[in-house]
Scaffold this motif. Sequence first.
Motif, PDB file in Angstrom:
ATOM      1  N   PHE A  50       0.821  -1.335  -0.116  1.00  0.00           N
ATOM      2  CA  PHE A  50       0.100   0.192   0.007  1.00  0.00           C
ATOM      3  C   PHE A  50       0.735   1.304   0.059  1.00  0.00           C
ATOM      4  O   PHE A  50       0.512   2.185  -0.752  1.00  0.00           O
ATOM      5  N   LEU A  51       1.930   1.413   0.698  1.00  0.00           N
ATOM      6  CA  LEU A  51       2.777   2.477   0.858  1.00  0.00           C
ATOM      7  C   LEU A  51       3.571   2.857  -0.512  1.00  0.00           C
ATOM      8  O   LEU A  51       3.392   3.601  -0.849  1.00  0.00           O
ATOM      9  N   LEU A  52       3.762   1.581  -0.943  1.00  0.00           N
ATOM     10  CA  LEU A  52       4.610   1.558  -2.452  1.00  0.00           C
ATOM     11  C   LEU A  52       3.553   2.348  -3.442  1.00  0.00           C
ATOM     12  O   LEU A  52       4.151   3.066  -4.335  1.00  0.00           O
ATOM     13  N   SER A  53       2.492   2.076  -3.313  1.00  0.00           N
ATOM     14  CA  SER A  53       1.429   2.550  -4.324  1.00  0.00           C
ATOM     15  C   SER A  53       0.956   4.051  -4.017  1.00  0.00           C
ATOM     16  O   SER A  53       0.289   4.627  -4.963  1.00  0.00           O
ATOM     17  N   LEU A  54       1.434   4.702  -3.037  1.00  0.00           N
ATOM     18  CA  LEU A  54       1.346   6.126  -2.681  1.00  0.00           C
ATOM     19  C   LEU A  54       2.459   6.777  -3.664  1.00  0.00           C
ATOM     20  O   LEU A  54       3.422   6.452  -3.726  1.00  0.00           O
ATOM     21  N   PRO A  55       2.075   8.054  -3.949  1.00  0.00           N
ATOM     22  CA  PRO A  55       3.259   8.902  -4.461  1.00  0.00           C
ATOM     23  C   PRO A  55       4.308   9.015  -3.489  1.00  0.00           C
ATOM     24  O   PRO A  55       3.906   9.706  -2.332  1.00  0.00           O
TER      25      PRO A  55
END
Length: 449
Positions: A294-299
């Motif tokens: 999830f963190l990686l999917s954020l800018p």
Amino acid sequence: MNRAAWKSRFGFYLVAVGSAFGLGNLWRFPYIVAENGGGAFVLLYVLLALILGLPLLIAELFLGHSNRKSVMSATLLLDAKTHTRWKKWIGRLSVVISLVVLSYYSVISGWVLHFLMQFFIETASRFGVESQITMAPLMRSGVLQLGLASVHLLIATVIVTKGVQEGLEKWVGALMPAFVLMMVVLVTKTFSLPSTPEALRFLFYPDFSKLKLSSLLAAIGHVCFTLSLGFGTMVTFGSYLSDKEHIPTAAFRITLIDTLLSLVAGILIFPIALSFNHQTLKEPALLFEALPGFLLSLPGGAWFGILFFLCLYLASLSASISLLEVIVSNAMEFKKIPRMSAAWGALAIVLILATIPAFSTNLMRFTGEGSAVELLDFILIQLILPIAAVSIGSLVYTSIAESEKQRLFIDRLKIESLAMYSHWKWTLKYLVPAILFAAVLLQFFALLK
Ligand code: TRP
């Protein structure tokens, strides 16, 4: 040991909340909730935090404060005062619990270290490739888990041998508000996930049919773990507390903050877990399977990852240091072992114990249900820890003089403290042991089934 009081009330809160808040809230709480069916268990946990955790927390702080001693000397003193010879064993049990819990807390801290390093590598080598940061390498390799746990323990031991842990604990405590802020920001980011309503319903709608016979004991165990009860830590904190502090008020605030933080952790993890990954919901891997993706999917997600896992790592480092300090200071007081030898000796024992959880995800995985770490967790956190915590509560009830208890509890400026005092005593004497007894009985039936 120097029994100077905390210089400021704020210092005490930083360290006490810092000890309560940690992997218990972010890692253990979500998967235990999932294991026990969601909302009804959350309700049970919150209730128990207030009617069982809070009175026991007050009791542990009292025990330390009234004798100005850590748990082993305090229980020994109670033996001397009341002409008994068994109370010291409860103090000793706390120290053994700290030792064993430290062994698998270190393995999980090693997992955190793994993710922290992965996020570092990720930011350093961004070439636009779709990257993945997963648990897989850890799950495959017990050697890797043990290696990371050793690095973690080595850092903790060096800090404890240098005797600089108090400074560190305060720094880490001071960092925690930033960590909480980051959690809240991340929660707002999860609102756009389609699974949020389902997750909130799962967390907060109490469907009592989902509870298991074993859920009561699971909730009690988690309350003790997350509030650091039964380890002797809170006894030590109480011994440093200044006389001006009203302990029941302080204990209430600590309980409230810790419980709220667990709920925030749940609100953060479940929407993510439900939208990305359903399989690992009930496993210790839950936090680590859900969050990194999830963190990686954020800018700018990799930076979020570094910050988040850095804060989580520092929180688990400070917890590990407190646990190690319980062992070291008691060994110094009782066996007259110098700090250096006590710390390195403890490290050796903890490392040997840590091989069990470290290898449990591959080599020692039991066929069928659960792994060695889950069995260890059950025996230790759900059975022995509550027994230790409740015993310390009973000791305080029976062995500390009535006048002393009143002096510590009743504050003339707080009228409600008079009424609360009799509730507290009644709860310690009857309610808390009765709840534990009922829980053990239900667990017994669960095993028979
Ligand atoms: N309460 C801590 C957490 O939630 C874990 C913990 C248990 C702990 N016992 C402790 C931390 C003693 C410091 C000292 O993660």
